[in-house]
Design an enzyme around this catalytic site. Structure first.
Site, PDB file in Angstrom:
ATOM      1  CB  THR A   1      -0.962  -0.026   1.214  1.00  0.00           C
ATOM      2  OG1 THR A   1      -1.861  -1.124   1.026  1.00  0.00           O
ATOM      3  CG2 THR A   1      -1.775   1.241   1.340  1.00  0.00           C
TER       4      THR A   1
ATOM      5  CB  THR B   1       0.587  -4.114   6.077  1.00  0.00           C
ATOM      6  OG1 THR B   1      -0.708  -3.995   5.502  1.00  0.00           O
ATOM      7  CG2 THR B   1       1.288  -2.766   6.073  1.00  0.00           C
ATOM      8  CG  ASP B   2      -2.680  -7.800   3.109  1.00  0.00           C
ATOM      9  OD1 ASP B   2      -2.999  -7.014   4.010  1.00  0.00           O
ATOM     10  OD2 ASP B   2      -3.343  -7.947   2.059  1.00  0.00           O
TER      11      ASP B   2
HETATM   12  N1  ASP Z   1      -3.161  -5.353   0.875  1.00  0.00           N
HETATM   13  C1  ASP Z   1      -2.029  -4.487   1.035  1.00  0.00           C
HETATM   14  C2  ASP Z   1      -0.744  -5.248   0.770  1.00  0.00           C
HETATM   15  O1  ASP Z   1      -0.365  -6.062   1.567  1.00  0.00           O
HETATM   16  C3  ASP Z   1      -2.030  -3.936   2.401  1.00  0.00           C
HETATM   17  C4  ASP Z   1      -0.878  -3.024   2.734  1.00  0.00           C
HETATM   18  O2  ASP Z   1       0.160  -2.973   2.110  1.00  0.00           O
HETATM   19  O3  ASP Z   1      -1.045  -2.334   3.742  1.00  0.00           O
HETATM   20  O4  ASP Z   1      -0.132  -4.988  -0.235  1.00  0.00           O
END
Ligand code: ASP
Length: 332
Positions: free
Chosen positions: A17, A94-95
């Site tokens: 993200t 973050t995933d």
């Molecule tokens: N869905 C996103 C990812 O992991 C969430 C994020 O980066 O915060 O790329």
């Protein structure tokens, strides 16, 4: 040319993200920003460090795989081996950030800070937290007190140990937490305050490949164990069974858990509880003690997704069941 007056930090960009913007046609956030474009959003970064940009990927967290994580480890290792580089920051979705952080923590062997960072809001949103998080991550990477702490997750101005950090909320900016022990420290504007370090760190030497044939099966009240049957019928080399409470199985899946352990592959018992240890406290039918006696490995405090990474890494390094048991049951 290396700028000798400022510490040099390598920032490895992988996506997530923190690299995303809303694409009107796709109707949602997608990876869009290059490393240079993200850095341009962080005013004053050049006062903290000279940044070397390393473009690794521009993908969403769910597109990272353990194999790519190991490739990333090699890229980070090469940066750490460079005497002019003081630390490495990795931007990440973050995933799956905690899996990458944990894998790097297991395989890397350096005192230099290695910091994972991401954002919860994308570049098209009000309050995009990426630039501030990245600034804090670079600040931590140049901090002498951050040396020897192992791989860190720095989000929302907290320093978290890779082995402990977990994403606790789908959207909140304070999503990353060490739920059992709390942060190792904080970023307070330009100061880094480190208040504790992990007493023991794990390192798995000589990892040249991963064993990919490792899966997780989650159990709940009344699960009949068919997912375990399906799993062990295939080409599996390791299995994580996420049980209940202290590491217990529902009465309806006892036979299948036993069959998995008897099949000879390492079977690690974890818990669906977000906090606490798996231990052979209970002796009733289907409780952890019974499976431990048969040869199951108790997962301690390691959550299922990190237990899978650890199994992949250890099996890839050629470890046998007893060595794997020691690594899980001795780790707390
Ligand atoms: N869905 C996103 C990812 O992991 C969430 C994020 O980066 O915060 O790329």
């Amino acid at each position: 040319m290396t700028d000798l007056a400022r510490p040099q930090i390598a920032v490895v960009f992988t996506g997530g993200t923190i690299s995303m913007r809303v694409d009107a046609q796709a109707g949602g956030a997608v990876p869009a920003l290059s490393g240079e474009e993200i850095l341009a959003l962080v005013p004053g970064l050049e006062k903290i460090a000279a940044v070397r940009v390393v473009e690794f990927a521009r993908v969403a967290g769910p597109h990272m795989t353990p194999v790519r994580m190991l490739e990333l480890a090699r890229v980070v290792e090469a940066q750490l081996a460079d005497d002019t580089v003081q630390g490495v920051v990795i931007t990440h979705g973050t995933d799956t950030l905690e899996e990458t952080a944990y894998l790097l923590d297991l395989v890397l062997d350096s005192e230099k800070p290695v910091v994972l960072v991401g954002s919860m809001r994308n570049g098209s949103e009000l309050g995009f937290d990426g630039p501030a998080n990245l600034r804090s991550a670079v600040r931590v990477a140049v901090e002498p007190a951050a040396r020897g702490l192992g791989v860190l997750v720095v989000m929302n101005d907290q320093l978290l140990a890779a082995a402990e950090a977990t994403k606790t909320h789908t959207e909140a900016v304070d999503t990353f937490q060490s739920r059992d022990f709390g942060a190792l420290g904080i970023v307070d504007k330009d100061r880094i305050i480190v208040t504790r370090r992990r007493v023991a760190r794990e390192h798995v030497p000589a990892v040249v490949a991963l064993e990919e044939r490792v899966e997780i099966v989650k159990l709940s009240a009344g699960s009949d164990g068919r997912m375990i049957r399906y799993a062990i019928a295939g080409e599996l080399r390791g299995l994580v069974i996420e049980g209940l409470g202290r590491g217990n199985a529902p009465v309806t899946a006892i036979a299948e858990v036993e069959a998995a352990v008897r099949s000879g592959i390492p079977v690690v018992l974890t818990s669906r509880c977000p906090r606490g240890r798996v231990l052979d406290t209970y002796a009733y039918a289907g409780a952890g003690k019974q499976f431990r006696k048969l040869g199951a490995i108790l997962g301690g405090m390691t959550p299922s997704h990190k237990a899978r990474i650890k199994l992949m890494v250890m099996l890839g390094a050629g470890a046998g069941v007893e060595k794997i048991r020691e690594a899980f049951e001795g780790a707390g």
